[in-house]
Design an enzyme around this catalytic site. Structure first.
Site, short mmCIF file in Angstrom:
data_model
loop_
_atom_site.label_atom_id
_atom_site.label_comp_id
_atom_site.label_asym_id
_atom_site.label_seq_id
_atom_site.Cartn_x
_atom_site.Cartn_y
_atom_site.Cartn_z
N ARG A 86 0.06 13.91 44.41
CA ARG A 86 -0.79 14.18 43.25
C ARG A 86 -1.98 15.09 43.55
O ARG A 86 -2.75 15.42 42.63
CB ARG A 86 -1.27 12.85 42.63
CG ARG A 86 -0.13 12.00 42.08
CD ARG A 86 -0.63 10.91 41.15
NE ARG A 86 -1.16 11.46 39.90
CZ ARG A 86 -1.64 10.72 38.91
NH1 ARG A 86 -1.68 9.40 39.03
NH2 ARG A 86 -2.10 11.28 37.81
N ARG A 133 -5.46 2.38 45.42
CA ARG A 133 -5.59 3.82 45.21
C ARG A 133 -7.02 4.33 45.46
O ARG A 133 -7.20 5.52 45.74
CB ARG A 133 -5.18 4.19 43.79
CG ARG A 133 -3.72 3.90 43.46
CD ARG A 133 -2.77 4.79 44.24
NE ARG A 133 -1.42 4.73 43.71
CZ ARG A 133 -0.97 5.44 42.68
NH1 ARG A 133 -1.77 6.29 42.06
NH2 ARG A 133 0.26 5.32 42.27
N HIS A 162 -3.81 0.17 39.84
CA HIS A 162 -5.05 0.67 39.24
C HIS A 162 -5.69 -0.44 38.43
O HIS A 162 -4.99 -1.26 37.83
CB HIS A 162 -4.78 1.85 38.30
CG HIS A 162 -4.67 3.17 38.95
ND1 HIS A 162 -3.93 4.21 38.39
CD2 HIS A 162 -5.22 3.68 40.08
CE1 HIS A 162 -4.00 5.27 39.18
NE2 HIS A 162 -4.78 4.98 40.19
N ASP A 164 -7.01 -0.24 35.57
CA ASP A 164 -6.69 -0.17 34.14
C ASP A 164 -5.33 -0.76 33.77
O ASP A 164 -5.00 -0.85 32.60
CB ASP A 164 -6.82 1.26 33.60
CG ASP A 164 -5.74 2.21 34.08
OD1 ASP A 164 -4.86 1.82 34.88
OD2 ASP A 164 -5.77 3.39 33.65
N CYS A 256 -3.36 4.74 30.44
CA CYS A 256 -3.10 5.79 31.43
C CYS A 256 -2.97 7.17 30.78
O CYS A 256 -3.31 8.19 31.40
CB CYS A 256 -1.83 5.48 32.21
SG CYS A 256 -1.93 4.04 33.27
#
Length: 266
Positions: A86, A133, A162, A164, A256
């Site tokens: 990424r 992460r 994550h 979220d 996301c």
């Protein structure tokens, strides 16, 4: 409220960097487009302006705009992605945010930080995840750059890589969260700091119910959020449930796919 989204033109599972991703599982591109467009249309129906970032070939996860940065009062702290796959997104997110007039800050590249995927505001307090992460070391730096208080939360279940995916602020005093996804001390910290919490069973959170976006008194989420209709209604929220199956194959859902741009703006 204004939200940044990115069309899933190049979305697909081209690598495996979380437990949900399997390159052998193909994305139904037509269905992914339909699900994205349904979310886009829902924001429109709710009166939320949507700004669109340009999709980039070879960057399949740019559709997940929440991972671009965390923003507050027109400042942004850009992501330093944990995985090499990424890293190519970072220059594009820098350009997208600067083009919109943000004062963009970068952390030292050796410190992993994955934007609003791991950094969510409850009022003017920033709750930051770490463990998979994002590095704990990033939290103090983000606090200094944005000038906000930070509460650090440790993630312990790799399915919820994550913050979220298991923690969703609904307003300045209410949070939806899955305590089993956090270290016990972190789950207790949420209960102590947030005036009202709605606790979610890990099985329901695994359907990306917590990966949600509040819009006034509406909570936009995946179809799993239908299981939370009663506690949400008791807290004064109505549920808008949308299919997110194609994005869940990559470990994502409504939140996301959405980056609020005006957090902290008076």
């Amino acid at each position: 409220m204004a939200i940044l989204m990115c069309r899933p033109e190049y979305f697909g599972i081209e690598y495996e960097i979380n437990p949900w991703m399997h390159v052998a599982v193909s994305v139904d591109q037509g269905r992914a487009r339909d699900q994205w467009e349904a979310l886009f249309a829902t924001y429109g129906d709710l009166g939320v302006p949507v700004d669109l970032a340009d999709p980039v070939q070879g960057q399949p996860d740019m559709v997940f705009t929440a991972n671009a940065a965390v923003v507050w009062n027109r400042r942004a702290v850009l992501s330093n992605f944990r995985h090499d796959e990424r890293h190519g997104e970072e220059v594009h997110w820098l350009a997208e945010l600067e083009r919109r007039g943000f004062d963009v800050h970068r952390l030292p590249h050796e410190i992993a930080f994955e934007g609003a995927g791991d950094a969510l505001f409850v009022g003017d307090t920033l709750f930051c995840g770490h463990g998979f992460r994002t590095d704990l070391e990033s939290h103090a730096r983000v606090k200094e750059i944005l000038g906000v208080e930070v509460v650090s939360l440790e993630l312990v279940d790799p399915r919820f890589y994550h913050l979220d995916t298991c923690f969703c602020p609904l307003d300045d005093r209410t949070v939806l969260f899955a305590p089993a996804a956090l270290a016990p001390a972190s789950a207790q910290r949420v209960r102590e700091v947030v005036p009202r919490v709605i606790e979610v069973a890990v099985e329901v959170a695994g359907g990306f119910a917590c990966n949600a976006m509040p819009v006034g008194d509406r909570v936009v989420s995946s179809t799993a959020a239908a299981q939370l209709r009663e506690p949400l209604q008791a807290a004064g929220f109505a549920t808008v449930s949308l299919p997110m199956t194609e994005f869940m194959k990559s470990g994502g859902g409504v939140r996301c796919l959405s980056l609020p741009l005006d957090a902290g703006v008076a």
